[in-house]
Design a protein around this motif. Structure first.
Motif, PDB file in Angstrom:
ATOM      1  N   SER A 601     -26.737  27.240  31.589  1.00  0.00           N
ATOM      2  CA  SER A 601     -27.550  28.645  31.586  1.00  0.00           C
ATOM      3  C   SER A 601     -28.054  28.935  33.034  1.00  0.00           C
ATOM      4  CB  SER A 601     -28.984  27.354  30.949  1.00  0.00           C
ATOM      5  OG  SER A 601     -29.807  26.628  32.105  1.00  0.00           O
ATOM      6  N   PRO A 602     -28.936  30.413  32.770  1.00  0.00           N
ATOM      7  CA  PRO A 602     -29.158  30.837  34.411  1.00  0.00           C
ATOM      8  C   PRO A 602     -30.193  30.237  34.973  1.00  0.00           C
ATOM      9  CG  PRO A 602     -29.168  32.685  31.974  1.00  0.00           C
ATOM     10  CD  PRO A 602     -29.311  31.365  32.122  1.00  0.00           C
ATOM     11  N   ASP A 603     -30.575  29.580  34.456  1.00  0.00           N
ATOM     12  CA  ASP A 603     -31.639  28.875  35.547  1.00  0.00           C
ATOM     13  C   ASP A 603     -30.842  27.313  35.901  1.00  0.00           C
ATOM     14  OD1 ASP A 603     -31.935  26.637  33.576  1.00  0.00           O
ATOM     15  OD2 ASP A 603     -34.178  27.242  32.786  1.00  0.00           O
ATOM     16  N   GLY A 604     -30.544  27.219  35.830  1.00  0.00           N
ATOM     17  CA  GLY A 604     -29.118  25.850  35.677  1.00  0.00           C
ATOM     18  C   GLY A 604     -29.447  24.299  35.016  1.00  0.00           C
ATOM     19  N   ARG A 605     -30.614  24.737  34.751  1.00  0.00           N
ATOM     20  CA  ARG A 605     -31.169  23.309  33.324  1.00  0.00           C
ATOM     21  C   ARG A 605     -30.894  22.884  32.897  1.00  0.00           C
ATOM     22  NH1 ARG A 605     -37.388  24.708  33.502  1.00  0.00           N
ATOM     23  NH2 ARG A 605     -37.996  25.361  36.496  1.00  0.00           N
ATOM     24  N   THR A 606     -29.623  23.757  32.104  1.00  0.00           N
ATOM     25  CA  THR A 606     -28.948  23.474  30.889  1.00  0.00           C
ATOM     26  C   THR A 606     -27.861  23.870  31.312  1.00  0.00           C
ATOM     27  OG1 THR A 606     -31.411  24.233  29.921  1.00  0.00           O
ATOM     28  CG2 THR A 606     -29.267  23.324  28.463  1.00  0.00           C
ATOM     29  N   LEU A 607     -26.605  23.071  30.634  1.00  0.00           N
ATOM     30  CA  LEU A 607     -25.553  23.041  30.795  1.00  0.00           C
ATOM     31  C   LEU A 607     -25.062  22.603  28.733  1.00  0.00           C
ATOM     32  CD1 LEU A 607     -22.303  23.298  31.977  1.00  0.00           C
ATOM     33  CD2 LEU A 607     -22.680  20.423  31.036  1.00  0.00           C
ATOM     34  N   ALA A 608     -24.194  23.950  28.499  1.00  0.00           N
ATOM     35  CA  ALA A 608     -23.889  23.892  27.123  1.00  0.00           C
ATOM     36  C   ALA A 608     -22.316  23.695  26.968  1.00  0.00           C
ATOM     37  CB  ALA A 608     -24.122  25.513  26.446  1.00  0.00           C
ATOM     38  N   SER A 609     -22.039  23.260  25.831  1.00  0.00           N
ATOM     39  CA  SER A 609     -20.553  23.048  25.942  1.00  0.00           C
ATOM     40  C   SER A 609     -20.443  22.767  24.461  1.00  0.00           C
ATOM     41  CB  SER A 609     -20.558  21.430  26.277  1.00  0.00           C
ATOM     42  OG  SER A 609     -21.116  20.542  25.304  1.00  0.00           O
ATOM     43  N   ALA A 610     -18.821  23.099  24.506  1.00  0.00           N
ATOM     44  CA  ALA A 610     -18.418  23.750  23.130  1.00  0.00           C
ATOM     45  C   ALA A 610     -16.922  22.337  23.140  1.00  0.00           C
ATOM     46  CB  ALA A 610     -17.979  25.429  22.766  1.00  0.00           C
ATOM     47  N   SER A 611     -17.346  22.212  21.257  1.00  0.00           N
ATOM     48  CA  SER A 611     -15.422  21.040  21.494  1.00  0.00           C
ATOM     49  C   SER A 611     -15.078  21.365  20.129  1.00  0.00           C
ATOM     50  CB  SER A 611     -16.347  18.851  22.125  1.00  0.00           C
ATOM     51  OG  SER A 611     -16.808  19.290  20.768  1.00  0.00           O
ATOM     52  N   TYR A 612     -14.213  20.399  19.682  1.00  0.00           N
ATOM     53  CA  TYR A 612     -13.446  21.404  18.335  1.00  0.00           C
ATOM     54  C   TYR A 612     -14.302  20.559  17.486  1.00  0.00           C
ATOM     55  CZ  TYR A 612      -9.236  22.042  20.403  1.00  0.00           C
ATOM     56  OH  TYR A 612      -7.776  23.161  21.007  1.00  0.00           O
ATOM     57  N   ALA A 613     -15.475  19.648  18.240  1.00  0.00           N
ATOM     58  CA  ALA A 613     -17.102  19.133  16.886  1.00  0.00           C
ATOM     59  C   ALA A 613     -18.278  19.791  16.821  1.00  0.00           C
ATOM     60  CB  ALA A 613     -16.247  17.320  17.463  1.00  0.00           C
ATOM     61  N   ALA A 614     -18.522  19.887  18.209  1.00  0.00           N
ATOM     62  CA  ALA A 614     -19.877  20.995  17.440  1.00  0.00           C
ATOM     63  C   ALA A 614     -20.196  21.694  18.846  1.00  0.00           C
ATOM     64  CB  ALA A 614     -20.625  19.243  17.579  1.00  0.00           C
ATOM     65  N   VAL A 615     -21.261  22.358  18.930  1.00  0.00           N
ATOM     66  CA  VAL A 615     -21.519  22.829  20.459  1.00  0.00           C
ATOM     67  C   VAL A 615     -23.441  22.240  20.251  1.00  0.00           C
ATOM     68  CG1 VAL A 615     -22.880  24.772  21.509  1.00  0.00           C
ATOM     69  CG2 VAL A 615     -20.942  24.921  19.162  1.00  0.00           C
TER      70      VAL A 615
END
Length: 632
Positions: A601-615
């Motif tokens: 995220s722009p503030d660096g506090r959150t990381l998002a991940s996408a996978s073959y199973a979920a976001v």
């Protein structure tokens, strides 16, 4: 009766939509449960999933995972356990809980004895040899078979009475007396590399495949039972066979190869019914216990059930991941999060996790990437076309024409885009198609300057803009170049390629990212290594990050403060790394499938991940998941 009921139910299963190979996993192995009601499906991600064939839906837990592929699988007689090569090694797994039962038994191929009590393990490295293990105690019950360490083994099979073990390797097929561990007679097809071997149900015949095709041997007479399978002009299609299977009644043997999957009359050696051609793309095969159907898996991660009598599809395709995600990104202000698969882009409120809408590719159209434009109110998608959408309403508001996209080749032109990336301020975006990239104005969709022509025969695999938008990095696939930098105003190459080597080939760069200050570039090279370069000098930093699991990295992203690097991998993990030292920061975060994309995220506090199973969303400080998977 159960098997017959399954066949009847199969005909009523609704066919699932096909999902493209860009995000799917190859099916490596298939095995029916003893009652024929469940199919175990082993994938290239090192996991086994179970499908209830009466409903056509997944059932039970996922076994294994974390990369490494899967090999031949077998159920124990009571159906409670699956045995085989799963991920890092050979082991037994509980069907009910998904837990590994006992320790790993090494790497290579395995065969389960007919009574389900013994596992034969054959090593694929010189010196491993052949060993026997007790399924109940997980202990080795015999020393290595004498003389077995001198050969590299690819496959093994027990005879139906369990008294003989056949092993196939680079010195032909060897037969062993299981009780004495001694060889029985001379090798069959000595000096030839044999990759698959299987006994007929009555134990009289042995089928195996070498470089010249498939053979049937009468074990009592120690000679060919019939002429080598494949005659005349079709013999050329019988090579490169990697799997064999007898029908339960022993009358038919199936050969699965690179060219096709064929069926042969065991008595005459002649082909039965037309082969399943290259379009079927078969990578795994199994007959049902009653022989009325067979299952095939393909390189796109699909499983189909076909009638043995007619070869008609009676159920499927079932897809390993009904909604595999390929990319994930935050909008510039961090208010929105979007994730894409081949058929749609799902947009979420990043703070509340609630869905804001879905952008549907539409019938006959596909996506392979997306990028937020401008202030985030619009996003562009690449695929069979480049289209621009309202991020909230999902309405199409623009598109690049085929004429604008045209990249000349062989008298024609490419009118598709293989990927897309936007500049940090969203004012422009770049697309690539094979060996050509182009930059576009986000507001007008007009091209900015001329096409960026890479090199003949060298494909672009990844794009990234520098923080100031003045430079575009292209990750390439081979021919001595790894990453090339381009001036976004003049479309001219900036200096020598990064990763240039003297020899002909270099490692392909499948993902690229600039550090927030633009000083460094990180790239995934050769799949399993992260390399770093100085942007100004193009010199390589004195460190690299190899994959701890040996599985490929799929994506890379710098944190906004430039101190951390996040990677996603086929081993189902998200890892954080200290940019200054290259050391991993804490244990990996584990997803429920291969991770395809990561974004801070722009503030660096959150990381998002996408996978073959979920976001998923992760708290960077606490390294914990923020709620469950996001649902569109």
């Amino acid at each position: 009766m159960v098997a017959a009921a399954v066949v009847a139910a199969l005909c009523a299963v609704v066919h699932a939509p096909a999902v493209g190979s860009a995000t799917q996993l190859r099916i490596d192995a298939l095995a029916y449960s003893p009652d024929g009601a469940t199919l175990a499906v082993g994938g290239a991600d090192g996991a086994v999933r179970f499908w209830d064939l009466r409903t056509g839906r997944p059932t039970g837990p996922v076994v294994g995972g974390g990369g490494g592929g899967t090999g031949p699988l077998a159920y124990t007689r009571d159906g409670s356990t699956v045995v085989g090569w799963v991920g890092p090694g050979i082991a037994a797994w509980s069907v009910a809980t998904g837990a590994q039962v006992g320790p790993s038994l090494g790497r290579g191929a395995a065969a389960l004895s007919p009574d389900g009590k013994t596992i034969a393990v054959v090593g694929r490295d010189a010196g491993d040899g052949v060993t026997l293990w007790d399924v109940a105690t997980h202990r080795r019950v015999s020393p290595r078979f004498p003389g077995s360490r001198a050969t590299i083994w690819w496959a093994a099979a027990f005879s139906p009475d369990g008294r003989t073990l056949a092993t196939a390797g680079d010195k032909g097929v060897w037969l062993w007396n299981v009780r004495t561990r001694r060889r029985v007679g001379a090798a069959l097809d000595p000096g030839t590399d044999v990759e698959s071997v299987v006994f007929s149900p009555d134990g009289r015949l042995l089928a195996f495949a070498d470089l010249d095709g498939a053979q049937l041997w009468n074990l009592h007479a120690r000679r060919d039972a019939v002429t080598r399978l494949g005659l005349g002009a079709r013999r050329a299609l019988r090579d490169d066979i990697f799997e064999l299977a007898f029908s339960p009644d022993g009358r038919t043997v199936a050969t699965v190869g690179v060219d096709d999957t064929s069926f042969w009359n065991v008595r005459t050696g002649r082909q039965i019914l037309p082969a399943l051609g290259p379009a079927a793309d078969v990578s795994a095969f199994a007959f049902s216990p009653d022989g009325r159907t067979f299952a095939t898996g393909d390189d796109s991660g699909r499983v189909q059930i076909r009638s043995t009598a007619t070869h008609a599809v009676v159920a499927g395709p079932f897809v390993a991941y009904p909604s595999p995600f390929e990319d994930v990104a935050f909008s510039r202000d961090g208010a929105m999060l979007a994730a894409s698969n081949e058929g749609a882009v799902d947009v979420f409120d990043a703070r509340t996790r609630t869905p804001l809408g879905t952008i549907d590719a539409g019938t006959g159209h596909t996506f392979n990437g997306f990028a937020f434009l401008g202030d985030g109110s619009k996003l562009a998608t690449s695929g069979d076309a480049v289209r621009v959408w309202s991020s909230i309403s999902g309405t199409e508001v623009g598109a690049l024409s085929n004429q604008a996209l045209c990249s000349p080749v062989f008298g024609g032109c490419y009118t598709t885009a293989d990927g897309i990336a936007a500049s940090p301020d969203g004012s422009m975006f770049a697309t690539f198609s094979n060996d050509v990239a182009r930059i576009w104005d986000s507001a007008t969709l007009a091209p900015l300057g001329s096409r960026i022509a890479i090199y003949d025969g060298v494909a672009v695999l990844a794009l990234a803009f520098s923080p100031d938008g003045h430079t575009l990095a292209t990750g390439l696939d081979q021919y001595g170049e790894t990453v090339v930098l381009w001036d976004t105003t003049t479309q001219r190459q900036i200096g020598d390629p990064l990763g240039k080597i003297v020899d002909m080939y270099s490692d392909p760069a499948t993902a690229v990212a600039f550090s927030p200050d633009g000083v460094r570039i990180a790239a995934v090279t050769a799949g399993d290594t992260i390399q770093f370069w100085w942007t100004a000098t193009h010199g390589r930093l004195g460190m690299s990050i190899p994959s701890p699991s040996g599985s490929d990295f799929t994506s890379v992203a710098f944190s906004p403060d430039g101190k951390l690097l996040a990677t996603g991998g086929l081993d189902w993990t998200i890892r954080l790394w200290d940019v200054a030292t290259g050391a991993e920061v804490g244990p990996p975060l584990r997803d429920s499938g291969p991770v395809t994309s990561v974004a801070f995220s722009p503030d660096g506090r959150t990381l998002a991940s996408a996978s073959y199973a979920a976001v998923r969303l992760w708290d960077v400080a606490t390294r914990t998941e923020l709620g469950g998977p996001l649902a569109p």
